[in-house]
Motif scaffolding. Structure first.
Motif, PDB file in Angstrom:
ATOM      1  N   UNK A   1     103.023   0.621  32.720  1.00  0.00           N
ATOM      2  CA  UNK A   1     102.470   0.103  33.969  1.00  0.00           C
ATOM      3  C   UNK A   1     102.309  -1.418  33.903  1.00  0.00           C
ATOM      4  N   UNK A   2     101.780  -1.904  32.787  1.00  0.00           N
ATOM      5  CA  UNK A   2     101.600  -3.341  32.614  1.00  0.00           C
ATOM      6  C   UNK A   2     102.946  -4.068  32.599  1.00  0.00           C
ATOM      7  N   UNK A   3     103.937  -3.458  31.962  1.00  0.00           N
ATOM      8  CA  UNK A   3     105.277  -4.033  31.920  1.00  0.00           C
ATOM      9  C   UNK A   3     105.826  -4.190  33.341  1.00  0.00           C
TER      10      UNK A   3
ATOM     11  N   UNK B   1     115.579   4.489  36.908  1.00  0.00           N
ATOM     12  CA  UNK B   1     116.283   3.694  35.901  1.00  0.00           C
ATOM     13  C   UNK B   1     115.455   2.474  35.509  1.00  0.00           C
ATOM     14  N   UNK B   2     114.819   1.860  36.496  1.00  0.00           N
ATOM     15  CA  UNK B   2     113.977   0.692  36.218  1.00  0.00           C
ATOM     16  C   UNK B   2     112.733   1.083  35.431  1.00  0.00           C
TER      17      UNK B   2
ATOM     18  N   UNK C   1     101.218   4.911  26.364  1.00  0.00           N
ATOM     19  CA  UNK C   1     102.575   4.555  26.793  1.00  0.00           C
ATOM     20  C   UNK C   1     102.618   4.324  28.301  1.00  0.00           C
ATOM     21  N   UNK C   2     101.950   5.211  29.038  1.00  0.00           N
ATOM     22  CA  UNK C   2     101.920   5.073  30.494  1.00  0.00           C
ATOM     23  C   UNK C   2     101.282   3.758  30.903  1.00  0.00           C
TER      24      UNK C   2
ATOM     25  N   UNK D   1     111.149  -0.737  26.393  1.00  0.00           N
ATOM     26  CA  UNK D   1     110.638  -1.993  25.844  1.00  0.00           C
ATOM     27  C   UNK D   1     109.851  -1.709  24.564  1.00  0.00           C
ATOM     28  N   UNK D   2     109.954  -2.608  23.604  1.00  0.00           N
ATOM     29  CA  UNK D   2     109.318  -2.400  22.301  1.00  0.00           C
ATOM     30  C   UNK D   2     107.804  -2.270  22.402  1.00  0.00           C
ATOM     31  N   UNK D   3     107.194  -3.027  23.296  1.00  0.00           N
ATOM     32  CA  UNK D   3     105.740  -2.965  23.438  1.00  0.00           C
ATOM     33  C   UNK D   3     105.275  -1.597  23.908  1.00  0.00           C
TER      34      UNK D   3
END
Length: 287
Positions: free
Chosen positions: A102-104, A77-78, A97-98, A85-87
Motif C-alpha cells: 500500500x505504501x509503495x 499487473x501494477x 506485506x499488504x 519490490x524488495x521492500x
C-alpha cells in the motif's frame, strides 16, 4: 516535502459553451441532467479523470507521479509490481506485506495518494482513502441540451456506397449544452493526507491541474470548457474551524439582472462574503 497541516475546503467553478461536458451513456450520451430540476451535472469521476490526464501529461509519469487509473492500464499487473519490490518481499507476515505494498503504491502513483483506490483485486495492496474528495458539479441554472444532426461525406463500407448510389453521406447526432456554469465543491483532509503521503507539492499540482486541465483535454464534443474560479478556504488547524457548508454558503453565484438565457460567463456575478469568514479560516482565490 512539506506535510499538510491544514484542512481545506474549496469551490471550483467552470463553464461549457456549445459542448457536452459529461455525456450519460444510459441516455444516448446526452449531457447529464437532474431530471427534476433540469440542472446539468458533471460527475466527480469525470473531473478526476481530467486531473489524472493533466498530471500524466505535465509530469510524463515521472517517479512519484505515475497514474494508476489510466487508459489501457491493467491494474493487477501494477499491484503485482508493488509486491515484487524488495521492500515488500522482505516482509514476512501477509498483513505487513499488504501495508508495505500500500505504501509503495501511494509513493509511486499520484492519483492513489490523492483520490485513493481499492487495490485488493489481485495480490492485496489494501485500500486507500484519498485526502481529496469532490462532489458532482451542478449547473447554476437549468440547462437546455440540444441535439444536432451532422453529416459525414463518407461511408464505412462499399455496400453502403452502392446503396446510396455514390452519394456517400452518413448521418449522425451530436448533443450540446448552449451554455452552462457549473459549481463543484471539494475537500482536502490533512489527516488522510498524512496517511497517503499527499503533501504541499501534491496540493500545488492539484491546483495547477484544476486551472489548466481543460486546455490539455480538448475535444470537438466538449466545445469550449473553461476553469473560471477556484476559491479555497484554508483552516488554521487539521480538523478545521467551521463546517464546510457554512463556508460554501459564503460564495454567491447569481445571474445578472435582465439575463433570461445565460450564454457567457459575463452573464453571472460571483461574490464571496469575506467579512463573514469564521475565525481561523482564510480565503485564497487561486483563480
Amino acid at each position: 516535502m512539506a506535510e499538510l497541516k491544514n484542512r481545506i475546503d474549496f469551490v471550483y467553478i467552470f463553464d461549457v459553451q456549445d459542448g457536452n461536458p459529461n455525456g450519460d451513456p444510459d441516455a444516448g450520451n446526452l449531457p447529464r441532467v437532474d431530471a427534476e430540476t433540469g440542472n446539468g451535472l458533471v460527475t466527480d469521476v469525470c473531473l478526476k479523470r481530467k486531473v489524472r490526464n493533466y498530471v500524466q501529461v505535465a509530469k510524463n509519469c515521472a517517479e512519484g507521479y505515475d497514474i494508476f487509473i489510466k487508459e489501457k492500464a491493467v491494474l493487477n499487473t501494477l499491484i503485482d509490481e508493488a509486491h515484487d519490490d524488495e521492500s515488500v518481499k522482505q516482509q514476512e507476515k501477509a498483513k505487513d506485506k499488504t501495508e508495505a505494498a500500500r505504501q509503495y503504491m501511494c509513493k509511486h502513483y499520484y492519483d492513489i495518494r490523492t483520490f485513493g483506490a481499492v487495490m485488493s483485486t489481485g495480490k492485496n495492496a489494501g485500500q486507500v482513502r484519498g485526502p481529496i474528495q469532490l462532489t458532482f458539479a451542478r449547473s447554476v441554472d437549468p440547462i437546455s441540451p440540444l441535439e444536432h444532426s451532422i453529416t459525414r461525406v463518407a461511408v464505412a463500407t462499399e455496400k453502403e456506397a452502392e446503396k446510396q448510389g455514390g452519394e456517400n453521406h452518413t448521418m449522425g447526432r451530436k448533443s450540446t449544452v448552449p451554455y452552462g456554469l457549473y459549481v463543484c465543491h471539494g475537500f482536502v483532509s490533512a489527516n488522510l493526507a498524512r496517511q497517503t503521503g499527499f503533501d504541499e507539492n501534491d496540493l500545488a499540482l492539484l491546483w495547477e491541474a484544476l486551472k489548466n486541465m481543460f486546455d490539455v483535454d480538448r475535444s470537438a464534443s466538449r466545445g469550449l470548457m473553461s476553469a473560471r474560479r477556484l476559491i479555497v478556504f484554508k483552516h488554521d488547524s487539521m480538523l478545521g474551524c467551521a463546517p464546510a457548508n457554512q463556508l460554501f454558503d459564503l460564495v454567491h453565484v447569481k445571474k445578472r439582472d435582465g439575463v433570461a438565457a445565460p450564454r457567457s460567463y459575463d452573464d453571472y456575478t460571483i461574490t464571496v462574503d469575506k467579512d463573514k469568514l469564521p475565525q481561523g479560516v482564510e480565503v485564497i482565490e487561486e483563480i
